[in-house]
Structures are given as structure tokens and as C-alpha cells.
Enzyme design. Sequence first.
Site, PDB file in Angstrom:
ATOM      1  N   ALA A   1       0.865  -1.183   0.000  1.00 13.44           N
ATOM      2  CA  ALA A   1       0.000   0.000   0.000  1.00 13.44           C
ATOM      3  C   ALA A   1       0.899   1.230   0.000  1.00 13.44           C
ATOM      4  O   ALA A   1       2.053   1.165   0.441  1.00 13.44           O
ATOM      5  CB  ALA A   1      -0.884  -0.017   1.236  1.00 13.44           C
TER       6      ALA A   1
ATOM      7  N   GLY B   1       0.670  -5.131   0.889  1.00 11.91           N
ATOM      8  CA  GLY B   1      -0.513  -5.225   0.036  1.00 11.91           C
ATOM      9  C   GLY B   1      -0.206  -5.871  -1.312  1.00 11.91           C
ATOM     10  O   GLY B   1      -1.093  -6.472  -1.929  1.00 11.91           O
TER      11      GLY B   1
HETATM   12  C1  HXC Z   1       5.052   4.465  -1.028  1.00 10.56           C
HETATM   13  C2  HXC Z   1       7.007   3.520  -1.812  1.00 10.56           C
HETATM   14  C3  HXC Z   1       6.640   2.259  -1.289  1.00 10.56           C
HETATM   15  C4  HXC Z   1       5.382   2.165  -0.620  1.00 10.56           C
HETATM   16  C5  HXC Z   1       8.538   2.058  -2.253  1.00 10.56           C
HETATM   17  N1  HXC Z   1       8.192   3.342  -2.386  1.00 10.56           N
HETATM   18  N2  HXC Z   1       7.618   1.383  -1.582  1.00 10.56           N
HETATM   19  N3  HXC Z   1       6.214   4.603  -1.673  1.00 10.56           N
HETATM   20  N4  HXC Z   1       4.628   3.281  -0.517  1.00 10.56           N
HETATM   21  N5  HXC Z   1       4.925   1.017  -0.140  1.00 10.56           N
HETATM   22  C6  HXC Z   1       8.937   4.422  -3.063  1.00 10.56           C
HETATM   23  C7  HXC Z   1      10.098   4.915  -2.233  1.00 10.56           C
HETATM   24  O1  HXC Z   1       9.677   5.864  -1.297  1.00 10.56           O
HETATM   25  C8  HXC Z   1      10.950   5.509  -3.313  1.00 10.56           C
HETATM   26  O2  HXC Z   1      10.435   6.755  -3.689  1.00 10.56           O
HETATM   27  C9  HXC Z   1      10.758   4.587  -4.497  1.00 10.56           C
HETATM   28  O3  HXC Z   1       9.534   3.912  -4.233  1.00 10.56           O
HETATM   29  C10 HXC Z   1      11.853   3.549  -4.627  1.00 10.56           C
HETATM   30  O4  HXC Z   1      11.970   2.875  -3.391  1.00 10.56           O
HETATM   31  P1  HXC Z   1      13.374   2.680  -2.622  1.00 10.56           P
HETATM   32  O5  HXC Z   1      13.046   2.428  -1.201  1.00 10.56           O
HETATM   33  O6  HXC Z   1      14.307   3.803  -2.937  1.00 10.56           O
HETATM   34  O7  HXC Z   1      13.905   1.372  -3.351  1.00 10.56           O
HETATM   35  P2  HXC Z   1      14.870   0.237  -2.751  1.00 10.56           P
HETATM   36  O8  HXC Z   1      15.989   0.844  -1.983  1.00 10.56           O
HETATM   37  O9  HXC Z   1      15.174  -0.650  -3.925  1.00 10.56           O
HETATM   38  O10 HXC Z   1      13.974  -0.568  -1.703  1.00 10.56           O
HETATM   39  C11 HXC Z   1      12.856  -1.307  -2.150  1.00 10.56           C
HETATM   40  C12 HXC Z   1      11.957  -1.717  -0.978  1.00 10.56           C
HETATM   41  C13 HXC Z   1      11.581  -0.452  -0.151  1.00 10.56           C
HETATM   42  C14 HXC Z   1      12.700  -2.721  -0.066  1.00 10.56           C
HETATM   43  C15 HXC Z   1      10.740  -2.403  -1.571  1.00 10.56           C
HETATM   44  O11 HXC Z   1      11.076   0.531  -1.053  1.00 10.56           O
HETATM   45  C16 HXC Z   1      10.536  -0.704   0.873  1.00 10.56           C
HETATM   46  O12 HXC Z   1      10.815  -1.246   1.944  1.00 10.56           O
HETATM   47  N6  HXC Z   1       9.297  -0.279   0.587  1.00 10.56           N
HETATM   48  C17 HXC Z   1       8.185  -0.388   1.543  1.00 10.56           C
HETATM   49  C18 HXC Z   1       7.676  -1.805   1.627  1.00 10.56           C
HETATM   50  C19 HXC Z   1       6.563  -1.927   2.660  1.00 10.56           C
HETATM   51  O13 HXC Z   1       6.745  -1.632   3.846  1.00 10.56           O
HETATM   52  N7  HXC Z   1       5.415  -2.340   2.188  1.00 10.56           N
HETATM   53  C20 HXC Z   1       4.218  -2.501   3.079  1.00 10.56           C
HETATM   54  C21 HXC Z   1       3.404  -1.237   3.063  1.00 10.56           C
HETATM   55  S1  HXC Z   1       2.060  -1.345   4.143  1.00 10.56           S
HETATM   56  P3  HXC Z   1      11.295   8.126  -3.565  1.00 10.56           P
HETATM   57  O14 HXC Z   1      10.349   9.189  -3.985  1.00 10.56           O
HETATM   58  O15 HXC Z   1      11.746   8.191  -2.156  1.00 10.56           O
HETATM   59  O16 HXC Z   1      12.431   7.891  -4.527  1.00 10.56           O
HETATM   60  C22 HXC Z   1       0.954  -2.297   3.373  1.00 10.56           C
HETATM   61  C23 HXC Z   1      -0.313  -2.558   4.140  1.00 10.56           C
HETATM   62  C24 HXC Z   1      -1.343  -3.185   3.259  1.00 10.56           C
HETATM   63  O17 HXC Z   1       1.114  -2.737   2.289  1.00 10.56           O
HETATM   64  C25 HXC Z   1      -2.722  -2.952   3.831  1.00 10.56           C
HETATM   65  C26 HXC Z   1      -3.800  -3.186   2.834  1.00 10.56           C
HETATM   66  C27 HXC Z   1      -3.844  -2.365   1.652  1.00 10.56           C
END
Ligand code: HXC
Length: 257
Positions: A65, A108
Site C-alpha cells: 500500500a 498489500g
Molecule cells: C510508497 C514507496 C513504497 C510504498 C517504495 N516506495 N515502496 N512509496 N509506498 N509502499 C517508493 C520509495 O519511497 C521511493 O520513492 C521509491 O519507491 C523507490 O523505493 P526505494 O526504497 O528507494 O527502493 P529500494 O531501496 O530498492 O527498496 C525497495 C523496498 C523499499 C525494499 C521495496 O522501497 C521498501 O521497503 N518499501 C516499503 C515496503 C513496505 O513496507 N510495504 C508494506 C506497506 S504497508 P522516492 O520518492 O523516495 O524515490 C501495506 C499494508 C497493506 O502494504 C494494507 C492493505 C492495503
Amino acid sequence: MNHENILVTKESGYAVIQFNRPEVLNALNTKLMEELVESLESIDQDDDVRCVIITGNEKAFAAGADIKEMADASAIEMLGRDQFARWDRIRRIKKPLIAAVSGFALGGGCELAMTCDIIIASETAKFGQPEINIGVIPGAGGTQRLTRAVGKAKAMEMVLTGKMISAEEARQWGLVNKVVPVEYYLQEARNLAEEIAGKPPLAVRLAKEAVLKSFDTTIEGGLEFERRSFYLLFASDDQKEGMKAFVEKRRPDWSGR
Ligand code: HXC
């Protein structure tokens, strides 16, 4: 239909929905989810489409998400957004959904892949429920679907540590159907979609429904549902055609009726 966050293409017998927010690893914001659900519902009404592939790009299926969209929200605001109503609508789609996953399928993103009926993964796919690392827990079915797919021990480890698993681990654990080199994952999903699109659609619909029934009913209720669906198919032209074609040693010609 014009979409900002997804690309929809119709092939012969199946459709492909591709997330199109590569700059944020296909983070699932409200708009994307709305577009996804609307497209799925419209495809579900389209008799020419018999199966749907949902995919991202090589680097990310979806990294979850959109964290930025919910970071400052209050509980009441989150409740008001009612985002899970959209997820419930995906669960009600009748046509088979294939997730073609490469790169990150997190939070998500992993939950969306698990909401699909079949998962084809590239060797580079990574699955995880990292919500614990940002102070929450899975919200779109992760604790339930993951546990049913991989069992309590592994689900507990993934949900409590947030650690990702590889495509191969996901396959061995029963989460993923097949793992192929990254160049082929979409083609593999297309081949499967084409194969399913060639099956009698009423039987496909009831088969999907019956398998999903096993998740939310007793064995008694599930068997009853299966039996009634089995009988119901004897009211279809395709049952007559399928069995006649077998006896006559020819390929069946499905009418979808
Ligand atoms: C918003 C996101 C994002 C996310 C990545 N980005 N994941 N933005 N929401 N979930 C954005 C980053 O901010 C960044 O933007 C760009 O994408 C590239 O990501 P990086 O982090 O620079 O890439 P990398 O170093 O390769 O790392 C990849 C990654 C990391 C390990 C996947 O991005 C990460 O940990 N993302 C979050 C994963 C997460 O926690 N997902 C669960 C979310 S909660 P900028 O602008 O900074 O360059 C969820 C709840 C679901 O899903 C509930 C129901 C819907």
C-alpha cells in the site's frame, strides 16, 4: 477506459492489467486500487475475456500500500476511506486471476498476489509482509491467506519479522505455482491464461467458486456446494458438447452456454 495508474490490454481470450507506478515500485494508492477494481469488474462482464493476468514490472509487482498516502491518517480517517471494500470486490471477481510476479511483492502487493487464484513468479520475485517494520500488521488478508498457504510456523515468522522470502522458497512453501527465469514470467502467465481461456467458461467459473468455498465453509458445506455445481453443469450445452466430443473422439467446441 482511460487509466492513470494501470495499463489494460485485451488479448485473445484474456486480459492483462499492468500496474503503472514504476517510480514508487507500484505502491498501491487509492486511485490505482479504484482503477484496478473497476477494470476487473468491467472485464468480469465481458464474455470475450475468460481469464485475467495482473502484473507489475520486472523490479516490482507492488511494494505494498502507498505508505505516504496513509502515514498521517487517523484511525477514523482510515475507517472512512473504507479501502478494504475494494479488496472485497476483488475477492468477488468470478473469472480466474493470475498474478505474474517479478521483483517485490510486499505487504498489500503480496496480499494482492495471494488474492489471485494462481501465482507465476520470476526467479527474482520476493514476497513478504513487512508491515511490522512500519508499526502495523497486514490488513488485506495477509495474516489469513498467507497462513492458509504456507502454514502457521512460516506465516508467523514472515509476519513477525517482516523478512522477505525468495521465489523459490515461496514455491517450495506452496505460495507460488511456478518459478521461471525473469524473461519468461509474463509469457508463462500468458500461456496459462490462454489455456484456461480455452476451457468451458461455466465450468471454469464454478470450479473457481468451489475451490474458494473450501476456505470459508465446513467440509460438509463445501461438498454440498461442489455437488450442486456439478449437477448444475448438466444444464449447460458445454457439458453435452464436452462429453459428446469425448465419445466421438474429437475436440469440443465450447459455446459458453
Ligand atoms: C510508497 C514507496 C513504497 C510504498 C517504495 N516506495 N515502496 N512509496 N509506498 N509502499 C517508493 C520509495 O519511497 C521511493 O520513492 C521509491 O519507491 C523507490 O523505493 P526505494 O526504497 O528507494 O527502493 P529500494 O531501496 O530498492 O527498496 C525497495 C523496498 C523499499 C525494499 C521495496 O522501497 C521498501 O521497503 N518499501 C516499503 C515496503 C513496505 O513496507 N510495504 C508494506 C506497506 S504497508 P522516492 O520518492 O523516495 O524515490 C501495506 C499494508 C497493506 O502494504 C494494507 C492493505 C492495503
